[in-house]
Design a protein around this motif. Structure first.
Motif, PDB file in Angstrom:
ATOM      1  N   ARG A  37       0.812  -1.231   0.000  1.00  0.00           N
ATOM      2  CA  ARG A  37       0.000   0.000   0.000  1.00  0.00           C
ATOM      3  C   ARG A  37       0.837   1.270   0.000  1.00  0.00           C
ATOM      4  O   ARG A  37       0.377   2.308  -0.441  1.00  0.00           O
ATOM      5  CB  ARG A  37      -0.929   0.005   1.201  1.00  0.00           C
ATOM      6  CG  ARG A  37      -2.045  -0.973   1.061  1.00  0.00           C
ATOM      7  CD  ARG A  37      -3.037  -0.817   2.150  1.00  0.00           C
ATOM      8  NE  ARG A  37      -4.162  -1.709   1.909  1.00  0.00           N
ATOM      9  CZ  ARG A  37      -5.244  -1.724   2.637  1.00  0.00           C
ATOM     10  NH1 ARG A  37      -5.360  -0.907   3.665  1.00  0.00           N
ATOM     11  NH2 ARG A  37      -6.214  -2.559   2.377  1.00  0.00           N
ATOM     12  N   SER A  38       2.062   1.197   0.498  1.00  0.00           N
ATOM     13  CA  SER A  38       2.913   2.381   0.505  1.00  0.00           C
ATOM     14  C   SER A  38       3.962   2.306  -0.596  1.00  0.00           C
ATOM     15  O   SER A  38       4.977   2.956  -0.519  1.00  0.00           O
ATOM     16  CB  SER A  38       3.599   2.527   1.863  1.00  0.00           C
ATOM     17  OG  SER A  38       4.528   1.479   2.033  1.00  0.00           O
ATOM     18  N   ARG A  40       4.201   3.481  -3.604  1.00  0.00           N
ATOM     19  CA  ARG A  40       4.484   4.613  -4.470  1.00  0.00           C
ATOM     20  C   ARG A  40       5.757   5.380  -4.086  1.00  0.00           C
ATOM     21  O   ARG A  40       6.572   5.668  -4.932  1.00  0.00           O
ATOM     22  CB  ARG A  40       3.289   5.548  -4.522  1.00  0.00           C
ATOM     23  CG  ARG A  40       3.521   6.712  -5.436  1.00  0.00           C
ATOM     24  CD  ARG A  40       2.329   7.644  -5.451  1.00  0.00           C
ATOM     25  NE  ARG A  40       2.667   8.828  -6.210  1.00  0.00           N
ATOM     26  CZ  ARG A  40       2.113   9.155  -7.353  1.00  0.00           C
ATOM     27  NH1 ARG A  40       1.170   8.395  -7.859  1.00  0.00           N
ATOM     28  NH2 ARG A  40       2.477  10.243  -7.989  1.00  0.00           N
ATOM     29  N   PRO A  41       5.970   5.742  -2.823  1.00  0.00           N
ATOM     30  CA  PRO A  41       7.185   6.505  -2.510  1.00  0.00           C
ATOM     31  C   PRO A  41       8.467   5.681  -2.587  1.00  0.00           C
ATOM     32  O   PRO A  41       9.536   6.244  -2.647  1.00  0.00           O
ATOM     33  CB  PRO A  41       6.974   7.002  -1.087  1.00  0.00           C
ATOM     34  CG  PRO A  41       5.629   6.595  -0.662  1.00  0.00           C
ATOM     35  CD  PRO A  41       5.081   5.676  -1.683  1.00  0.00           C
ATOM     36  N   SER A  43      11.325   3.212  -4.225  1.00  0.00           N
ATOM     37  CA  SER A  43      11.838   2.794  -5.523  1.00  0.00           C
ATOM     38  C   SER A  43      11.705   1.280  -5.626  1.00  0.00           C
ATOM     39  O   SER A  43      11.446   0.592  -4.638  1.00  0.00           O
ATOM     40  CB  SER A  43      13.301   3.207  -5.671  1.00  0.00           C
ATOM     41  OG  SER A  43      14.115   2.438  -4.807  1.00  0.00           O
ATOM     42  N   GLY A  77       7.897  10.139   0.816  1.00  0.00           N
ATOM     43  CA  GLY A  77       6.806  10.528  -0.075  1.00  0.00           C
ATOM     44  C   GLY A  77       6.366  11.950   0.143  1.00  0.00           C
ATOM     45  O   GLY A  77       6.083  12.676  -0.793  1.00  0.00           O
ATOM     46  N   THR A  81       6.675  15.176  -2.599  1.00  0.00           N
ATOM     47  CA  THR A  81       5.540  16.011  -3.007  1.00  0.00           C
ATOM     48  C   THR A  81       5.756  17.460  -2.597  1.00  0.00           C
ATOM     49  O   THR A  81       5.293  18.365  -3.267  1.00  0.00           O
ATOM     50  CB  THR A  81       4.219  15.477  -2.410  1.00  0.00           C
ATOM     51  OG1 THR A  81       4.342  15.406  -0.992  1.00  0.00           O
ATOM     52  CG2 THR A  81       3.876  14.130  -2.986  1.00  0.00           C
TER      53      THR A  81
END
Length: 84
Positions: A37-38, A40-41, A43, A77, A81
């Motif tokens: 779930r995490s 995305r941030p 690699s 993350g 952003t």
């Protein structure tokens, strides 16, 4: 052979180790779901290393992810952003 219990291995011992096994499996599943779930941030290399750590090191790997890795991934993350 009779249906008697083995006197060398008490029933409480079997029950205890069964509970420990279920807790370890649940902890591993929880850590893997949290990692997915995490994702995305992180690699690809970081996610692969965390996945291997969680799967290869049975108790310490999931605890390390839940205690340290998840927070670092969230912080990374938010930094990405903020800098964008």
């Amino acid at each position: 052979m009779s249906d008697e219990n083995n006197p060398l291995v008490p029933a409480a011992y079997d029950i205890t180790w069964s509970i420990v096994a279920v807790v370890v499996i649940a902890l591993t599943c929880l850590a893997l779901i949290s990692l997915i779930r995490s994702g995305r941030p992180l690699s690809l290399i970081q996610a692969t290393i965390w996945t291997l750590l969680i799967l290869v090191v049975p108790v310490l790997g999931p605890i390390a992810w839940l205690a340290v890795g998840r927070r670092a991934a969230v912080a990374q993350g938010t930094t990405e952003t903020t800098n964008s």
